[in-house]
Design a protein around this motif. Structure first.
Motif, short mmCIF file in Angstrom:
data_model
loop_
_atom_site.label_atom_id
_atom_site.label_comp_id
_atom_site.label_asym_id
_atom_site.label_seq_id
_atom_site.Cartn_x
_atom_site.Cartn_y
_atom_site.Cartn_z
N GLN A 161 -3.79 9.54 8.91
CA GLN A 161 -2.46 9.07 9.54
C GLN A 161 -1.59 8.29 9.31
OE1 GLN A 161 -4.97 6.31 12.00
NE2 GLN A 161 -5.36 5.11 10.79
N PRO A 162 -0.16 8.15 9.85
CA PRO A 162 1.53 7.44 9.48
C PRO A 162 0.50 6.35 8.60
CG PRO A 162 1.00 8.05 11.12
CD PRO A 162 -0.42 8.25 11.06
N GLY A 163 0.35 6.73 6.51
CA GLY A 163 0.94 5.72 6.03
C GLY A 163 -0.53 5.19 5.47
N THR A 164 -1.48 5.67 6.11
CA THR A 164 -3.08 5.90 5.38
C THR A 164 -3.51 7.13 5.01
OG1 THR A 164 -3.09 4.23 6.86
CG2 THR A 164 -4.96 4.88 6.72
N ILE A 188 -8.73 4.24 0.03
CA ILE A 188 -8.22 3.90 1.17
C ILE A 188 -6.53 3.22 0.79
CG2 ILE A 188 -7.36 3.06 3.71
CD1 ILE A 188 -10.75 3.68 4.26
N ALA A 189 -6.34 3.70 0.60
CA ALA A 189 -5.14 2.87 0.52
C ALA A 189 -3.80 2.59 2.07
CB ALA A 189 -3.73 3.58 -0.18
N VAL A 190 -3.00 2.23 2.50
CA VAL A 190 -2.73 1.09 3.65
C VAL A 190 -0.95 1.42 2.91
CG1 VAL A 190 -2.10 1.06 5.43
CG2 VAL A 190 -4.18 1.16 4.59
N LEU A 191 -0.14 2.23 3.81
CA LEU A 191 1.64 2.15 2.62
C LEU A 191 1.84 2.13 4.22
CD1 LEU A 191 1.34 4.27 0.13
CD2 LEU A 191 0.87 1.80 0.28
N GLU A 192 3.28 2.05 4.43
CA GLU A 192 4.57 2.04 4.70
C GLU A 192 4.65 3.45 5.62
OE1 GLU A 192 8.48 0.14 4.41
OE2 GLU A 192 7.65 -1.71 2.59
N PRO A 193 4.14 3.68 6.26
CA PRO A 193 4.09 5.07 7.37
C PRO A 193 5.81 5.32 6.83
CG PRO A 193 4.03 3.49 8.43
CD PRO A 193 3.97 2.67 7.74
N GLY A 194 6.36 6.81 7.29
CA GLY A 194 7.07 7.62 7.04
C GLY A 194 7.69 7.65 6.15
N LYS A 195 7.52 7.58 4.59
CA LYS A 195 8.04 7.15 3.35
C LYS A 195 7.51 9.41 1.97
CE LYS A 195 9.72 3.50 2.66
NZ LYS A 195 9.39 2.40 1.24
N GLY A 196 7.85 10.15 1.67
CA GLY A 196 7.30 10.39 1.19
C GLY A 196 6.36 9.87 0.06
N TYR A 197 4.91 9.54 -0.21
CA TYR A 197 5.23 9.33 -1.24
C TYR A 197 4.00 10.56 -2.28
CZ TYR A 197 4.38 5.26 1.18
OH TYR A 197 4.78 4.08 1.88
N CYS A 205 -4.00 -4.99 -8.40
CA CYS A 205 -3.03 -4.11 -7.09
C CYS A 205 -1.94 -4.52 -6.88
CB CYS A 205 -4.37 -4.44 -5.46
SG CYS A 205 -3.18 -3.47 -4.50
N LYS A 206 -0.39 -3.87 -6.88
CA LYS A 206 0.28 -4.57 -6.96
C LYS A 206 1.39 -3.36 -5.97
CE LYS A 206 1.53 -6.49 -11.57
NZ LYS A 206 0.55 -8.01 -11.66
N TYR A 207 1.67 -4.18 -4.78
CA TYR A 207 2.60 -3.67 -4.05
C TYR A 207 3.40 -3.94 -3.47
CZ TYR A 207 2.83 -1.95 0.69
OH TYR A 207 3.62 -1.17 2.26
N ASN A 208 4.40 -3.13 -3.66
CA ASN A 208 6.48 -2.92 -2.36
C ASN A 208 6.52 -1.74 -1.98
OD1 ASN A 208 7.48 -1.40 -4.74
ND2 ASN A 208 7.17 -2.98 -6.53
N HIS A 209 7.64 -1.77 -1.62
CA HIS A 209 8.42 -0.88 -0.85
C HIS A 209 8.23 0.49 -1.29
CE1 HIS A 209 11.79 -2.33 -3.08
NE2 HIS A 209 12.23 -0.84 -3.01
N THR A 210 8.40 0.59 -2.43
CA THR A 210 8.22 1.72 -3.09
C THR A 210 7.11 2.74 -3.69
OG1 THR A 210 8.07 0.34 -5.39
CG2 THR A 210 10.34 1.40 -4.25
N GLY A 211 5.70 1.54 -3.45
CA GLY A 211 4.62 1.60 -3.82
C GLY A 211 3.74 0.98 -4.00
N LEU A 212 2.45 1.84 -4.73
CA LEU A 212 1.38 1.09 -5.11
C LEU A 212 0.59 1.06 -6.62
CD1 LEU A 212 -1.35 -0.33 -2.99
CD2 LEU A 212 -1.61 1.23 -4.58
N ARG A 213 0.07 0.29 -7.38
CA ARG A 213 -0.37 0.33 -8.46
C ARG A 213 -1.91 -0.48 -8.12
NH1 ARG A 213 0.83 2.19 -13.91
NH2 ARG A 213 2.90 2.62 -13.43
N ARG A 261 -2.86 -2.00 8.09
CA ARG A 261 -2.27 -3.37 7.49
C ARG A 261 -1.37 -2.57 5.77
NH1 ARG A 261 -4.83 -8.57 5.80
NH2 ARG A 261 -3.55 -7.81 3.64
N PRO A 262 -0.30 -2.21 6.53
CA PRO A 262 0.80 -2.20 4.58
C PRO A 262 0.19 -2.73 3.55
CG PRO A 262 1.96 -1.43 6.11
CD PRO A 262 -0.02 -2.40 6.80
N GLY A 263 0.04 -1.82 2.39
CA GLY A 263 -0.66 -3.31 1.14
C GLY A 263 -1.98 -3.23 0.76
N THR A 264 -2.67 -2.38 2.02
CA THR A 264 -4.43 -2.85 1.01
C THR A 264 -4.90 -1.82 0.94
OG1 THR A 264 -4.69 -4.09 3.62
CG2 THR A 264 -6.68 -3.18 3.24
#
Length: 89
Positions: free
Chosen positions: A68-71, A49-58, A25-33, A10-13
């Motif tokens: 795995q993608p996004g984790t 463990i941080a889960v973000l939107e998959p497919g972006k270059g972080y 913890c602040k999460y949005n489409h550009t990342g996490l802080r 789950r993105p944002g976890t």
């Protein structure tokens, strides 16, 4: 079972384990802080463990291992009791 699923999919976890407390913890489409506090002095590194939107270059202010993608797994050095994590696109 649902908590395990959210921890990896789950993105944002952000999952810190039993000896960590997420102060913010602040999460949005550009990342996490996040600010994480760990109990006591640890003799070994911790894994977060941080889960973000998959497919972006972080990139981040720590080592990111994409399991795995996004984790991502992040390693917190031993002895660190207050950690700020920044992950962004």
């Amino acid at each position: 079972m649902l908590n395990w699923f959210a921890a990896y999919y789950r993105p944002g976890t952000l999952t810190v384990g039993h000896d960590g407390w997420v102060e913010s913890c602040k999460y949005n489409h550009t990342g996490l802080r996040a600010t994480i506090r760990f109990a006591g002095k640890r003799d070994c590194p911790a894994t977060v463990i941080a889960v973000l939107e998959p497919g972006k270059g972080y990139t981040g202010n720590c080592t990111l291992r994409e399991r795995q993608p996004g984790t991502f797994e992040l390693t917190v050095p031993a002895g660190a009791d207050l950690v700020e994590v920044v992950i962004r696109t």
